[in-house]
Design a protein around this motif. Structure first.
Motif, PDB file in Angstrom:
ATOM      1  N   ASP A 144      -5.639   0.616  10.266  1.00 55.78           N
ATOM      2  CA  ASP A 144      -5.195  -0.460   9.372  1.00 55.78           C
ATOM      3  C   ASP A 144      -4.167  -1.367  10.029  1.00 55.78           C
ATOM      4  OD1 ASP A 144      -6.800   0.406   7.252  1.00 55.78           O
ATOM      5  OD2 ASP A 144      -5.225   1.718   6.464  1.00 55.78           O
ATOM      6  N   ARG A 184       0.839  -1.192   0.000  1.00 63.21           N
ATOM      7  CA  ARG A 184       0.000   0.000   0.000  1.00 63.21           C
ATOM      8  C   ARG A 184       0.878   1.247   0.000  1.00 63.21           C
ATOM      9  NH1 ARG A 184      -4.774  -1.612   2.954  1.00 63.21           N
ATOM     10  NH2 ARG A 184      -5.350   0.582   3.178  1.00 63.21           N
ATOM     11  N   LEU A 188      -1.353   4.113   4.789  1.00 61.74           N
ATOM     12  CA  LEU A 188      -2.195   3.364   5.711  1.00 61.74           C
ATOM     13  C   LEU A 188      -2.724   4.306   6.784  1.00 61.74           C
ATOM     14  CD1 LEU A 188       0.155   0.275   6.257  1.00 61.74           C
ATOM     15  CD2 LEU A 188      -2.040   0.228   5.054  1.00 61.74           C
TER      16      LEU A 188
END
Length: 284
Positions: A194, A187, A190
């Motif tokens: 998360d 990713r 975040l």
């Protein structure tokens, strides 16, 4: 009587923390009867009851709670005074410098800043030797109070600056440090939610921190290994990227508060070496 002896405070704090005269006596290395008499004399001199004693055990009164808090602080101050005096006199071991500062730093944080500070300060005429003492997440304040350190790099909002003088040095965002092979590592950003409760990847806990599901971490190497093995994750200031391994990934946390790094020291310090270090830090 408004004066207290260090020995009296040490005796009382032991009893107040143990809430048991026998255990306190064992901790102090003395017999129980003289300890009981010492506490009774202390209560008579102060004119207040410090402890409630009955068949169920020992409990602190309101006055006892106050003396426990104040006594701990006073004992820490005397310990700090002794440590700093020995350090100033070069009595902390063979070959010890007579002009030395101990700088407490949070392990794995502020690497670039620390390098710049130490290198710039060392180049100044008359600079003192600086011993860098790594610590856990929130130990720097305690190290300043008990004299193990003269100055510390502290990080708000994680460290409390109450009772210290300080200079703000830098502000930065926070990152999640994850195993590089973990799906979250792919990713671009975040949130704290998360990474708060990821199955199989609990957040690490530093020694002395609050209880939690993650492994208890004692040093940076242990943390780095456990992250690389996929056993834990951690949240750090962005500057922690400096120590990451190839098996780690750093992902920015969009909703984490900024971390402000301060140089902090006891408010009563009159050390010229410390004053020069502070001036160097503010110039950086």
């Amino acid at each position: 009587m408004d004066t207290l002896e260090t020995r009296e405070l040490r005796y009382f704090v032991a009893v107040a923390e143990e809430l048991h005269f026998g255990r306190a006596a064992g901790r102090l290395g003395i017999a129980q009867p003289p300890l009981s008499r010492a506490i009774q004399r202390l209560e008579r001199r102060l004119g207040v009851r410090l402890l409630e004693r009955d068949r169920r055990g020992v409990a602190l009164t309101a006055a006892g709670e106050t003396l426990l808090s104040e006594g701990r602080a006073a004992l820490a101050a005397t310990t700090a005074a002794a440590r700093r005096t020995r350090r100033a006199g070069g009595a902390e071991g063979p070959g010890a410098s007579r002009d030395r500062l101990v700088l407490a730093v949070k392990a794995a944080a502020s690497h670039e800043l620390l390098h710049k500070l130490l290198d710039t300060y060392a180049a100044e005429p008359g600079a003192a030797d600086v011993e860098v003492l790594p610590s856990g997440t929130c130990e720097q304040g305690e190290m300043l109070r008990d004299g193990r350190a003269d100055v510390a790099l502290m990080h708000a909002p994680f460290n409390s600056l109450t009772g210290f003088d300080s200079e703000e040095l830098t502000s930065e965002g926070q990152i999640a440090i994850l195993p590089a092979a973990h799906p979250l590592a792919a990713r671009t950003a975040l949130t704290l939610a998360d990474v708060a409760d990821v199955p199989g990847l609990p957040l690490a806990r530093w020694s002395g921190s609050a209880p939690g599901a993650g492994p208890l971490i004692h040093d940076q190497t242990q943390l780095a290994q456990l992250i690389a093995l996929g056993r834990t994750a951690a949240v750090f200031p962005d500057s922690a990227r400096a120590w990451l391994w190839a098996e780690h990934a750093a992902v920015p946390l969009t909703d984490a508060p900024p971390v402000v790094t301060h140089l902090a020291w006891p408010a009563h310090s009159r050390s010229l070496a410390l004053a020069r270090l502070v001036r160097t830090a503010t110039r950086l």
